[in-house]
Design an enzyme around this catalytic site. Structure first.
Site, mmCIF file in Angstrom:
data_model
loop_
_atom_site.group_PDB
_atom_site.id
_atom_site.type_symbol
_atom_site.label_atom_id
_atom_site.label_comp_id
_atom_site.label_asym_id
_atom_site.label_seq_id
_atom_site.Cartn_x
_atom_site.Cartn_y
_atom_site.Cartn_z
ATOM 1 N N PHE A 124 0.831 -1.202 0.000
ATOM 2 C CA PHE A 124 0.000 0.000 0.000
ATOM 3 C C PHE A 124 0.868 1.255 0.000
ATOM 4 O O PHE A 124 1.869 1.325 0.708
ATOM 5 C CB PHE A 124 -0.891 0.056 1.245
ATOM 6 C CG PHE A 124 -1.951 -1.001 1.305
ATOM 7 C CD1 PHE A 124 -3.199 -0.777 0.759
ATOM 8 C CD2 PHE A 124 -1.699 -2.234 1.907
ATOM 9 C CE1 PHE A 124 -4.189 -1.750 0.825
ATOM 10 C CE2 PHE A 124 -2.675 -3.210 1.967
ATOM 11 C CZ PHE A 124 -3.927 -2.962 1.417
ATOM 12 N N ASP A 125 0.451 2.248 -0.785
ATOM 13 C CA ASP A 125 0.928 3.614 -0.575
ATOM 14 C C ASP A 125 0.143 4.168 0.610
ATOM 15 O O ASP A 125 -0.894 3.597 0.992
ATOM 16 C CB ASP A 125 0.671 4.432 -1.850
ATOM 17 C CG ASP A 125 1.038 5.896 -1.666
ATOM 18 O OD1 ASP A 125 2.138 6.165 -1.152
ATOM 19 O OD2 ASP A 125 0.208 6.752 -2.023
ATOM 20 N N LYS A 126 0.604 5.259 1.208
ATOM 21 C CA LYS A 126 -0.115 5.815 2.357
ATOM 22 C C LYS A 126 -1.050 6.938 1.954
ATOM 23 O O LYS A 126 -2.277 6.812 2.032
ATOM 24 C CB LYS A 126 0.856 6.335 3.420
ATOM 25 C CG LYS A 126 0.138 6.893 4.662
ATOM 26 C CD LYS A 126 1.073 7.581 5.607
ATOM 27 C CE LYS A 126 1.476 8.965 5.145
ATOM 28 N NZ LYS A 126 0.342 9.949 5.193
ATOM 29 N N ILE A 186 -1.038 -1.001 -4.437
ATOM 30 C CA ILE A 186 -2.202 -0.125 -4.395
ATOM 31 C C ILE A 186 -1.729 1.298 -4.122
ATOM 32 O O ILE A 186 -1.062 1.554 -3.113
ATOM 33 C CB ILE A 186 -3.195 -0.572 -3.310
ATOM 34 C CG1 ILE A 186 -3.621 -2.026 -3.564
ATOM 35 C CG2 ILE A 186 -4.417 0.346 -3.287
ATOM 36 C CD1 ILE A 186 -4.527 -2.607 -2.512
#
Length: 631
Positions: A322-324, A522
């Protein structure tokens, strides 16, 4: 010219025409096959199936010949070749319906597959358009605007507020805040001063700076970003149809059985029937119909899947990165804490004073504080004077009070000391990944207002559901380590890699892949595009996400609802199982039909009908995916 004619015949309108004529031809054949009186269609001077054979057969023959000429090795032998042979064999014995039927089913399969695998390629062009075209070079004290491609390493450039930085470089004069979300995905502009690096394509928000160019042309960060997307795109091979994978042995086996059938029965009709029922039309339909149904099911839930390959790969994913910012969080700043150090002042009073001081500020932190005050209907007063120091803070006079709002360093530069209590609060806020604005009245620090990105409430449950599915989760972000650690703890992600540039995100994904992991990435930003393309399968936040990220990804979440990720994985698992079942069913039907053909129970026409029934079963099974519940 030949290709244009082929494309016209293979298109949907002409395929519909072919289907209509095949249906017209079916009625008299049914009457004849089942003991009735042969019917004649006097209105047509020819067999209607000829229209179907010509419309659907020519593209089929074109494809078979093209693969023989251009495909390497054994892949020259394809399902199109087998169906072409069956079509000509049926024509040779005068059974035009059987010839038209196998060609028409193949045409339907091609249209369905094309409908599910077409995807837009606009993202790379949009990324290229982000590249700056000009830069302001300082030469002997004078400024001149030159094309970005003429900038050379060592040139001195001046960047004014609001301008895009044309190349990578180092600041040699001035202070500013730079929006470098295109590169790192950070939600806040980053304060920069002399000696700090700046990157091509990022935006200078406030102060004017002079910089020395260090990486120009193809070596700049943005050009590397573009090149990584291009390279990753080239690595993505299109999904090969299952029918063609087995055609290398299917064609020889079919021909051998047909020849043996003729040798043993001395009946050419039996041999042709074997070829007709052996055609892998149901096999061809198994993949695209299941994928089309699954894509339709996903679309109802706001999940846009761009290809069947993405579905297949999502079912194999065991690691999701995941990106934040904009993915696990909303990507917007809100006031999270108001801490007052002056006992005579309330939190509302501190917010009112700070918002009044920041009312004329263009900094995102200041704007967020003002927005919070107005949302809470806290009074925002007019300032008597206002001064901003780029990258540091602001000075404003509110009702005779001389206020400083900014960083700890800014307050110290203006003679305001911060005691142990203030530093303790700042340390606690930093540990929570929050940005802080200190507020001083004269020589006293009277409070601090903290701001934070807002975590998506569904994030924690989503990560827990993935864990239940034995899926590993990783956070890859350009944010500071403390910020990343704080948000990761909130959602339950234990593996965190922070302060990553786009190329380092790519390296992190490649490292996971070297561990024999199937990785899904993502993200939502331009900076995520190379990582999205490098991952085995990728998902972009389509509602607020960058168009480039959406185009680079295989899947887009149009509602930005990350709780759909477990749903997507379950759907892909079911799709793969449906395809496998359909393929097995079609092979069983073909096997039984071959036995019946050798027993002379089936003719080419009835064999074509059985063969068509198998194709219908496959389509029906795939259609069930559309309404199945996966929530």
């Amino acid at each position: 010219m030949l290709k244009k004619i082929n494309d016209l015949l293979a298109g949907l309108p002409m395929t519909i025409v072919a289907g209509v004529f095949l249906l017209i031809d079916l009625v008299p054949h049914l009457a004849e096959e089942f003991g009735g009186t042969p019917m004649q269609l006097s209105v047509l001077p020819f067999d209607p199936a000829w229209v179907t054979v010509l419309i659907s057969g020519i593209p089929l023959l074109y494809l078979a010949i093209w693969r023989i000429i251009y495909n390497p090795g054994i892949s020259k032998i394809s399902s199109a070749l087998l169906i072409s042979i069956a079509m000509f064999a049926a024509i040779a014995i005068g059974d035009l319906f059987a010839a038209g039927e196998v060609a028409f089913i193949m045409a339907i399969g091609a249209l369905l597959e094309e409908a599910t695998t077409n995807r837009a390629k606009k993202g790379l062009n949009q990324l290229i358009r982000l590249a700056p075209t000009k830069g302001r070079r300082i030469n002997n004290g004078t400024e001149e605007m030159i094309p970005a491609e003429e900038i050379r390493q060592g040139d001195t450039l001046r960047i004014l507020p609001g301008e895009t930085i044309p190349v990578d470089g180092t600041i040699i004069h001035g202070e500013t805040s730079v929006d470098q979300s295109i590169m790192t995905g950070e939600s806040l502009p980053v304060d920069k001063s002399v000696g700090d690096e700046v990157f091509c394509g990022t935006i200078n928000r406030f102060g004017s700076i002079d910089m020395t160019a260090t990486k120009v042309g193809e070596n700049s960060s943005l050009q590397k970003l573009i090149r990584m997307v291009q390279e990753a795109e080239n690595k993505q091979a299109p999904m090969q149809r299952i029918a063609d994978k087995v055609a290398s042995w299917l064609v020889p086996v079919a021909l051998l059985i047909a020849i043996l059938a003729y040798l043993f029965t001395k009946n050419i009709i039996t041999a042709v029937t074997v070829l007709v029922v052996f055609c892998p039309c149901a096999l061809v339909l198994a993949t695209p119909t299941a994928i089309m149904a699954a894509i339709g099911q996903a679309t109802k839930h706001g999940v846009i899947i761009k290809s069947g390959e993405a579905l297949e790969k999502m079912g194999k994913v065991d690691t999701i990165a995941f990106d934040k910012t904009g993915t696990l969080t909303y990507g917007r700043l809100d006031v999270s804490d108001i801490v007052v150090f002056d006992k005579a002042m309330s939190e509302i009073a501190l917010l009112s004073l700070t918002a009044s001081a920041e009312a004329k500020s263009e900094h995102p932190l200041g704007k967020a504080i003002v927005a919070c005050a107005r949302a809470k209907e806290v009074p925002v007063m007019e300032s008597a004077s206002f001064k901003m120091t780029a990258g540091r803070g602001i000075f404003a006079e509110i009702q005779g009070r001389k206020l400083l709002c900014g960083s700890e360093a800014f307050l110290r530069e203006n003679g305001v000391s911060t005691g142990a209590a203030v530093r303790s609060v700042l340390e606690q806020l930093r540990a929570q990944g929050k940005a802080s604005v200190l507020v001083a009245d004269g020589q006293n620090c009277i409070g601090v207002i903290a701001l934070s990105d807002v975590l998506r409430p569904e994030g924690k449950d989503m990560v827990a559901r993935l864990a239940d599915m034995h899926t590993r989760t990783v956070l890859l972000t350009g944010d500071h380590q403390r910020t990343a650690d704080y948000f990761a703890r909130q959602v339950g992600i234990s593996e965190v890699r922070a302060e990553l540039l786009p190329e380092e995100k790519v390296q992190a994904i490649e490292a996971l892949q070297r561990e024999h992991r199937n990785v899904c990435m993502i993200g939502d930003g331009v900076n995520d595009a190379p990582a999205l393309k490098t991952a085995d399968v990728s998902v972009a936040m389509g509602g607020m996400g960058s168009d480039i990220a959406v185009d680079a990804a295989d899947v887009a979440l149009m509602s930005d609802d990350i709780s759909k990720i477990p749903y997507l994985k379950r759907l892909s698992n079911a799709t793969v199982k449906t395809i496998q079942f359909s393929i097995s069913l079609s092979m069983c039907i073909n096997f039984v039909a071959i036995i019946l053909s050798l027993m002379e129970v089936l003719t080419p026409t009835t064999g074509a009908l059985v063969h068509n029934a198998g194709s219908c079963f496959v389509v029906l099974i795939a259609a069930l995916l559309y309404d199945r519940k996966f929530e």
